[in-house]
Each structure stands twice: as structure tokens, then as C-alpha cells.
Design an enzyme around this catalytic site. Structure first.
Site, short mmCIF file in Angstrom:
data_model
loop_
_atom_site.label_atom_id
_atom_site.label_comp_id
_atom_site.label_asym_id
_atom_site.label_seq_id
_atom_site.Cartn_x
_atom_site.Cartn_y
_atom_site.Cartn_z
N LYS A 124 11.63 -32.71 -17.95
CA LYS A 124 11.45 -32.12 -16.61
C LYS A 124 10.77 -33.15 -15.73
O LYS A 124 10.08 -34.04 -16.24
CB LYS A 124 10.57 -30.86 -16.70
CG LYS A 124 10.77 -29.88 -15.57
CD LYS A 124 11.93 -28.96 -15.82
CE LYS A 124 12.22 -28.11 -14.60
NZ LYS A 124 13.27 -27.12 -14.85
N ASP A 164 15.93 -28.03 -9.50
CA ASP A 164 15.02 -26.92 -9.84
C ASP A 164 14.46 -26.46 -8.48
O ASP A 164 15.12 -26.70 -7.45
CB ASP A 164 13.90 -27.40 -10.79
CG ASP A 164 13.08 -26.24 -11.36
OD1 ASP A 164 13.58 -25.52 -12.22
OD2 ASP A 164 11.92 -26.04 -10.91
P1 NDP Z 1 14.47 -22.19 -5.29
O1 NDP Z 1 13.55 -23.19 -4.72
O2 NDP Z 1 15.89 -22.21 -4.91
O3 NDP Z 1 13.90 -20.72 -5.01
C1 NDP Z 1 12.64 -20.26 -5.39
C2 NDP Z 1 12.44 -18.93 -4.71
O4 NDP Z 1 11.27 -18.30 -5.19
C3 NDP Z 1 12.26 -19.06 -3.19
O5 NDP Z 1 12.90 -17.98 -2.57
C4 NDP Z 1 10.74 -18.99 -3.01
O6 NDP Z 1 10.34 -18.50 -1.75
C5 NDP Z 1 10.45 -17.95 -4.08
N1 NDP Z 1 9.06 -17.96 -4.51
C6 NDP Z 1 8.29 -19.01 -4.85
N2 NDP Z 1 7.07 -18.58 -5.21
C7 NDP Z 1 7.10 -17.23 -5.11
C8 NDP Z 1 6.16 -16.21 -5.35
N3 NDP Z 1 4.95 -16.49 -5.79
N4 NDP Z 1 6.55 -14.92 -5.14
C9 NDP Z 1 7.78 -14.63 -4.71
N5 NDP Z 1 8.72 -15.56 -4.46
C10 NDP Z 1 8.37 -16.83 -4.66
O7 NDP Z 1 14.31 -22.31 -6.88
P2 NDP Z 1 15.28 -21.83 -8.02
O8 NDP Z 1 15.89 -20.53 -7.64
O9 NDP Z 1 16.14 -22.96 -8.39
O10 NDP Z 1 14.27 -21.62 -9.23
C11 NDP Z 1 13.58 -20.38 -9.44
C12 NDP Z 1 13.06 -20.34 -10.86
O11 NDP Z 1 14.16 -20.47 -11.78
C13 NDP Z 1 12.10 -21.46 -11.24
O12 NDP Z 1 11.18 -20.96 -12.19
C14 NDP Z 1 13.00 -22.49 -11.92
O13 NDP Z 1 12.29 -23.33 -12.81
C15 NDP Z 1 13.94 -21.55 -12.67
N6 NDP Z 1 15.21 -22.13 -13.06
C16 NDP Z 1 16.06 -22.68 -12.13
C17 NDP Z 1 17.28 -23.17 -12.53
C18 NDP Z 1 18.29 -23.66 -11.55
O14 NDP Z 1 19.42 -23.94 -11.97
N7 NDP Z 1 17.97 -23.76 -10.26
C19 NDP Z 1 17.66 -23.23 -13.95
C20 NDP Z 1 16.74 -22.55 -14.84
C21 NDP Z 1 15.55 -22.07 -14.39
P3 NDP Z 1 10.44 -19.38 -0.40
O15 NDP Z 1 11.87 -19.19 0.05
O16 NDP Z 1 9.45 -18.76 0.49
O17 NDP Z 1 10.13 -20.80 -0.78
#
Ligand code: NDP
Length: 450
Positions: A124, A164
Site C-alpha cells: 500500500k 484508493d
Molecule cells: P473515495 O475517495 O472514492 O471515497 C471515500 C468516500 O468516503 C468519500 O465519499 C468520503 O467523503 C467518504 N468518507 C471519508 N471519511 C468518511 C467518514 N468518516 N464518514 C463518512 N464518509 C466518509 O474512496 P474509495 O471509495 O475508493 O475507498 C473507500 C474505502 O474502500 C477505503 O477504505 C478504501 O481503502 C476501500 N477500498 C477501495 C478500493 C477501490 O477500488 N477504490 C478497493 C478496496 C478497498 P468526501 O466525499 O466528503 O471526501
């Protein structure tokens, strides 16, 4: 065994990283029954080696913003374990990033990648750079500066980063462009690339779709039910959340709530995904506060208006909850709220979103609980497909990618649930996932020697 290994960690800097210790502790708890099952684990110091990263790389990133101001950020790549294949795992750009968070994510990635059955190791990386409010040019300049340092540590057969939080196909495109300029090679060194130059079909959708494929398989096999007409809530509104919602809706479920870092939206009619995509997938990334402007009956709750000890979204009545935002976003109070409101299953789309005491409570109450390393493997699976396509200079059709993705997500479910039963813990998919993943990695570590 667990206490011995944690005691050793205490004497290293690693112990200061609480999320890393939390992840290691959870895995070692699951592995306790295996400790004396194979003498080779002790002979080859498998547990000690497994919790120690191969390499922790840290570098300085210098870049200039649109006002010609110079900025300095920290960059990291944790290459944790490559016993099963090249290091593989995403890059996160978020202000909270530090080596501890990345170490926990890299450690988890080893197990997730092992569960897929594909030849990929665990890593990572990322930076404490905050993409919020930055122009496209600033994002580009930062990505180029980041790659100028990272390129020397990665390679299509060495270490293949992906996206990510804060890193989507736009950022991967900029990173890849810089990699090519420096090395003059056009190979699959990054995944999640735009489709026009080497990206795979369905990579943006893969994690969210995979989460739903896993959930569907679990419901069918555990309680003979489908997702049709189930009321669902999905935390987050980023890549994973959006495509989880999309596939849930395709399966006939009704998704009534999602969230972002500032608040959450509740729409009793079912969320209009097009509006969420317009708000969140535009390069300006607006707040969910915008949603009720188009859907007047929907309610927005700001995070600041909600008590600190629980999260508003987990108080919404639902059949199934999907945690798709970030680590430790679902705590014991949230778990109580979900259970009291009749929730029957909780699926982790984000990495380690549920605290250990909340997981324990779900298991005690016979709530089906799908851990991240099994349920959210879809992204890395299609990333591996992208590596295969790049190596063969091929492009697979959507239907081919989707079929293979579904098959592997189902295989993961069956592997995890079978292992849980073998160790007398039916429906403890966390233990099932940790044990099944460990066995494959440990065997490789033994066979390759010390
Ligand atoms: P993004 O950056 O696309 O989205 C993250 C989202 O979570 C945003 O909408 C953000 O809000 C929101 N967020 C962050 N902190 C909080 C919180 N405390 N409460 C509520 N919402 C919150 O990231 P991803 O969707 O790619 O990743 C999300 C999770 O999935 C992470 O844990 C990542 O490690 C995991 N993951 C991702 C993969 C991928 O392919 N992308 C693969 C496997 C795991 P805001 O819009 O305000 O920033």
C-alpha cells in the site's frame, strides 16, 4: 502465540501505529487455533515474519501550486509481502495518511490478495496530500512529483500500485504519464488506468460490484434470501459506495441512505444514483448537502449535528448495511443501533470500517458479517485482470471481466465459509477469511525458504 507476537511488536516502532496493531491483533486472534497445528510455522518464524513489512519506503514530494507556492508532502510505499506475487495494493491521497495507516492497509492487503487465489502480494502507499479544493493542474503537478520519486521502487513484475481514497483513474492517468516519460516503458506498472490506455473494463465498478456479488452469495447460501426489495444503507459516496449502490439497485434492492465526510442523506423513496454521481464524480466533488435541492423530500443530516459517539447513517432502519467509507467508521454504539433497528447483515466495502467490539456484537447477535478482505476484493481482482491484459497486450470484453469477477467473488465466499466451518466457527467469516488467506501465504513463505 498472539501475546508473544504483540509483545515483540511493542519493542518496535510499529506498536505506535494503533490501526496497524488493531489489524495484526484481529488476524492473530483468528490464527490462534493454528499456532501449534504445523511445526514449520515455528521453525520458519512464520508469524513473526508475516507481521514485519519487507520494506517501508518514505520520500519527500516537492511541488508548486497554481499560485507558484512550493509545497512539501510525505510519500510512502509499504511493500509488505511478495510471497504470492508482485507487491500489489492501492495509493491513498488523504490528509490523514501516515506510515501506520498504510502499514495496516498493506498488511490487510496480503490476506485479501491471497483469498483471491491470484498471484499477487500485499502493499500500500500514498501521501498526506489533500486533493480537496485543488485544481486539475495542481492534482496533475502533484501526481507527477509523486511519481518522480516512486518510479524507482515499482515495476510490472515488482510492485503494481492502484487507486484508493483520493486516487481514481484521473490520478492514475497522470501518474502513468509521468512513469512513461521517465522510463520510456509502456507496461502494466499501475492498474486502474483510463480505459483508453491500458485500463480494464469494469475496473472503476469492480470493488462495489464485487461487494454486492459477495453479499448476494452470502444471503443466498446462509439464509436462502436475495437482495430484491431489501432496504439497504451504504456509507460513503466515493468509488466503492457509488458502485455498491449501482449494483444493489440492479439487483432490486432499495438503497435509502449514503454519507460523506460531512454528513448523510436519507431518501425514503430510494436514492437517485444519477444525482449522487453528479455531485460526487464531478471534478469539483461537492457535498451531499446538494442532494435535497433536487429531491425535496430527502433529509440531510450534518455530521456536526450528530453526537460524536455514533454516526448518523447507522441509525437508519435497514435490512442490510454496507460500510464503504473508511476505517473504524462503525463502532459499538452504531452496531447497537443497527441491531435494534432490525438489520440482518453487515458488509464491509471499506477496509476495516468496523471496530473489533462492534464485530463481536454482530457475531453474538447472529448478524451475518462479511469482512472487508473477503467482500471488497473485487477491485484487486480486476486490477490483476488488468495486469494480465497488459502483459498479453489484450483487451477483454465487459462480459468476460464481469463473469470472471463474479466467479472469483463466489469462490471467495465458499472458501471463507468452508474454512469457518472446518474450524468449528460457522458463519464467523472473519476467522474463515484470515485462516484461509494465511494458509496460502504461509505455505508460499515456507516453500521459498528464509
Ligand atoms: P473515495 O475517495 O472514492 O471515497 C471515500 C468516500 O468516503 C468519500 O465519499 C468520503 O467523503 C467518504 N468518507 C471519508 N471519511 C468518511 C467518514 N468518516 N464518514 C463518512 N464518509 C466518509 O474512496 P474509495 O471509495 O475508493 O475507498 C473507500 C474505502 O474502500 C477505503 O477504505 C478504501 O481503502 C476501500 N477500498 C477501495 C478500493 C477501490 O477500488 N477504490 C478497493 C478496496 C478497498 P468526501 O466525499 O466528503 O471526501
Amino acid at each position: 502465540m498472539k501475546e508473544r507476537i504483540l509483545e515483540k511488536l511493542k519493542n518496535s516502532n510499529d506498536f505506535e501505529d494503533s490501526t496497524f496493531v488493531q489489524a495484526v491483533s484481529e488476524v492473530l486472534t483468528s490464527l490462534e487455533p493454528l499456532a501449534n497445528s504445523d511445526k514449520r510455522f515455528e521453525t520458519y518464524a512464520i508469524f513473526e515474519r508475516l507481521v514485519t513489512p519487507d520494506r517501508e519506503i518514505r520520500f519527500k514530494i516537492q511541488w508548486v501550486d497554481d499560485k507558484n507556492q512550493v509545497h512539501i508532502n510525505n510519500g510512502y510505499r509499504i511493500q509488505f509481502n511478495n510471497s504470492l506475487g508482485p507487491y500489489k495494493g492501492g495509493l491513498r491521497f488523504h490528509k490523514t495518511v501516515n506510515s501506520g495507516i498504510l502499514k495496516f492497509l498493506a498488511f490487510e492487503q496480503i490476506f485479501k490478495n491471497s483469498l483471491t487465489g491470484l498471484p499477487i502480494g500485499g502493499a500500500k502507499g500514498g501521501s498526506d496530500f489533500d486533493p480537496k479544493g485543488k485544481s486539475d493542474f495542481e492534482i496533475m503537478k502533484f501526481c507527477r512529483a509523486f511519481m518522480r520519486e516512486l518510479y524507482q521502487y515499482i515495476g510490472a513484475r515488482i510492485d503494481v500500485p492502484a487507486g484508493d481514497i483520493g486516487v481514481g483513474s484521473r490520478e492514475i492517468g497522470f501518474l502513468y504519464g509521468e512513469y512513461k516519460r521517465i522510463t520510456r516503458t509502456y507496461d502494466g506498472v499501475l492498474t486502474g488506468k483510463p480505459f483508453t490506455f491500458g485500463g480494464s473494463q469494469l475496473r472503476p465498478e469492480a470493488t462495489g460490484y464485487g461487494v454486492v456479488y459477495f453479499a448476494s452469495c452470502m444471503l443466498q447460501n446462509e439464509i436462502a434470501q436475495t437482495l430484491k426489495d431489501k432496504v439497504c444503507i451504504v456509507s460513503g459516496s466515493g468509488n466503492v459506495a457509488i458502485y455498491t449502490i449501482e449494483k444493489l439497485q440492479q439487483f432490486g434492492a432499495k438503497v435509502v441512505a449514503c454519507s460523506d465526510s460531512d454528513g448523510m442523506i436519507f431518501d425514503s423513496n430510494g436514492l437517485e444514483l444519477k444525482t449522487i454521481k453528479n455531485i460526487k464524480l464531478s471534478s469539483r466533488k461537492l457535498s451531499l448537502e446538494e442532494y435535497p435541492k433536487e429531491h425535496r423530500h430527502a433529509q440531510y443530516t450534518q455530521k456536526a449535528d450528530y453526537p460524536e459517539f455514533s454516526n448518523a447513517i447507522w441509525n437508519v432502519k435497514c435490512d442490510i448495511a454496507f460500510a464503504c467509507a473508511t476505517q473504524n467508521e462503525l463502532n459499538i454504539n452504531d452496531a447497537k443501533n443497527l441491531i435494534n433497528n432490525g438489520c440482518k447483515a453487515v458488509i464491509e466495502g471499506a477496509n476495516m470500517p468496523t471496530t473489533p467490539d462492534a464485530i463481536e456484537l454482530f457475531l453474538q447477535n447472529d448478524i451475518l458479517f462479511a469482512p472487508a478482505k473477503a467482500a471488497n476484493a473485487g477491485g484487486v481482482i480486476v486490477s490483476e485482470f488488468e495486469m494480465s491484459q497488459n502483459a498479453a497486450m489484450e483487451t477483454w470484453k465487459i462480459s468476460q471481466v464481469d463473469e470472471k469477477l463474479q466467479k472469483i467473488m463466489q469462490d471467495i465466499y465458499f472458501r471463507v465459509s468452508k474454512t469457518a466451518r472446518e474450524y468449528s466457527k460457522p458463519r464467523n467469516f472473519t476467522d474463515g477469511a484470515n485462516i484461509a488467506a494465511f494458509k496460502r501465504v504461509a505455505e508460499a513463505m515456507i516453500l521459498e525458504g528464509v
